[in-house]
Structure formats: structure tokens, C-alpha cells
Design an enzyme around this catalytic site. Structure first.
Site, mmCIF file in Angstrom:
data_model
loop_
_atom_site.group_PDB
_atom_site.id
_atom_site.type_symbol
_atom_site.label_atom_id
_atom_site.label_comp_id
_atom_site.label_asym_id
_atom_site.label_seq_id
_atom_site.Cartn_x
_atom_site.Cartn_y
_atom_site.Cartn_z
ATOM 1 C CD GLU A 115 3.511 -3.302 -6.012
ATOM 2 O OE1 GLU A 115 4.290 -3.193 -6.162
ATOM 3 O OE2 GLU A 115 2.033 -3.555 -5.590
ATOM 4 C CD GLU A 137 -1.031 0.040 -9.025
ATOM 5 O OE1 GLU A 137 0.394 -0.673 -8.201
ATOM 6 O OE2 GLU A 137 -1.069 -0.576 -9.361
#
Length: 259
Positions: A115, A137
Site C-alpha cells: 500500500e 491480510e
């Protein structure tokens, strides 16, 4: 320099920001590391360099992700939202820099690390076998909450990005290049194992490979242009994914993506 980052400026006025957590073999985006990163971005922006290269000094890779263990200690949904929004502010600062930024990736670039890389204007990944990019995740019931869900859709298109997120699969540098997740996949972007003297200056022969790699990225158009995706005017800001479902967020923030 702090316990997470060190920055050097070369003779071409390029800032080289090394993520190098002290007393650790891998870099993890803890809350403290995020705040340290934000302070480095503020300091670098005030120096007005011609460009910024973000890379890891760890052999294991770029960034292994956010501090998942700390998630279990978050006391309330309000506290979780506050953390997410703070990360959005920091990554928005990176994305909104007035000069180009490059994430120089080797080894693991996962979760929050990916990210962060997506908030850079360019991404360059090493083709070595250990390089993996992805959002693991989701195996834990967590979706990319630091803006990666929106930014990945704008680069890859909605179906490839959602498939990548929901499958939790990681991809190699060459696959990332084909997906337009990175601009360049090359053998030349691993940083030197020994950065050099305490003065922060490195021998030209040691720094040649990452320098060449970053210079190549600066010459290329961003992947959002190469993939044909039309990026909406302006930059991301605000609560991208704090309290909406993934699909709602994609529709609300990506008017260029087909419904």
C-alpha cells in the site's frame, strides 16, 4: 536519522530514503514507524529534492506489512478508524509530493508495504525469486485498509485487483509488471548490503545498480498511464476504506471503473 529510517541526498539532488528498522531483520509498518515515515516525508519535502527513492536496507525485503499483532490490542472500532485515517493522511502526503517518487522493491512487499508502494508515483521490482507483492491480510479477514484497495483498482482494473486482494495471493515481479502493478521488473534494483560510510556517501560503483534502476523509472510514464486507466483528477484523501465495504468504496471512489 531515527531508529527506522535514514535519508541521503546524492549529487543529482535525489533523496534516498532507506527503511532500516534497528535491531530487526525485517521492516514492519508499526504505528511508530508510520509516524517516523511521516516526519521523514515532511523533512524531505522541505528540502525540495528533484525526486525521492524509497527502499529497504534489509536483505529480507522491502516491507513485510503492517503490524498485525498490534491489531489485536486496538481497544475499539473508533481507535481502529483513527489509525486507518492516520495512515491515509501519511500515504496521501507521499502521493501528493510535488516531485516524483519511486518505490525500489526487493523481497517481500506485502500488505501495508505494498500500500505504501502504491502511493508512490513509480514502482520498480527486482526479478529475484524472493520478490513477492500482494495482500495476504485477507487470509486473516482484513482487507487493505490503508488505501491499497482503491489504488490497486486504479492501476490493475477492478477485476484483476479484486481477484488479487480476495485470493490473498502474492505475485512475482514479472507478473506484477504484466498486471501494471509496477512499472519495471529488473535484476538491478537490490540495494547494497553495506550502505557505506557514516557520512551517508556511497561509492558510485556500489550505488550504480539502484541508481540506474531509479533513473529508468523516472523516465517512464506511471503504470496508470501505461495500463490505459484514466486516473480521476486530484489525489486520494479522506477515509478511503474506513467504514464501507470494499465494493461500496470502489464504486464511490473510482468513477472511471465500470460498475
Amino acid at each position: 536519522m531515527n531508529r527506522y529510517f535514514r535519508v541521503d541526498y546524492d549529487d543529482r539532488q535525489i533523496a534516498w530514503l532507506y527503511f532500516d528498522t534497528q535491531d530487526a531483520s525485517t521492516n514492519v509498518l508499526t504505528e511508530e514507524a508510520l509516524e517516523a515515515f511521516d516526519q521523514q516525508l515532511i523533512s524531505i519535502a522541505q528540502a525540495h529534492p528533484k525526486g525521492l527513492v524509497i527502499l529497504s536496507a534489509k536483505e529480507s525485503g522491502f516491507i513485510a506489512g503492517a503490524d498485525v499483532k498490534a491489531f489485536a490490542t486496538i481497544p475499539s472500532p473508533e481507535a481502529a478508524k483513527k489509525l486507518i485515517l492516520r495512515a491515509h493522511d501519511i500515504f496521501h502526503r507521499l502521493e501528493a509530493l510535488s516531485f516524483p517518487s519511486v518505490a525500489l522493491i526487493h523481497g517481500y512487499c506485502l500488505g501495508g508495504g505494498l500500500e505504501l508502494a502504491l502511493a508512490c508515483r513509480y514502482r520498480v521490482a527486482s526479478t529475484e525469486m524472493s520478490t513477492r507483492l500482494g495482500f495476504p491480510e485477507t487470509h486473516l479477514g482484513i482487507f487493505p485498509g490503508f488505501g491499497g484497495s482503491v489504488r490497486s483498482i486504479r492501476l490493475l482494473g477492478h477485476l484483476p485487483a479484486i481477484q488479487m486482494m480476495l485470493s490473498a495471493r502474492s505475485v512475482s515481479a514479472r507478473t506484477a509488471k504484466r498486471l501494471h502493478l509496477v512499472e519495471t521488473a529488473t535484476e538491478k534494483c537490490r540495494p547494497p548490503a553495506d550502505p557505506g560510510a557514516a557520512s551517508g556517501t556511497y561509492p558510485p560503483s556500489v550505488q550504480a545498480s539502484p541508481r540506474q534502476c531509479a533513473a529508468e523509472a523516472f523516465r517512464r510514464p506511471p503504470a496508470s498511464q501505461a495500463s490505459g486507466q484514466t486516473r480521476p483528477a486530484g489525489t486520494l484523501s479522506g477515509p478511503l476504506c474506513a467504514d464501507r465495504s470494499l465494493a461500496e468504496t470502489c464504486r464511490a471512489r473510482s468513477p472511471d471503473v465500470r460498475q
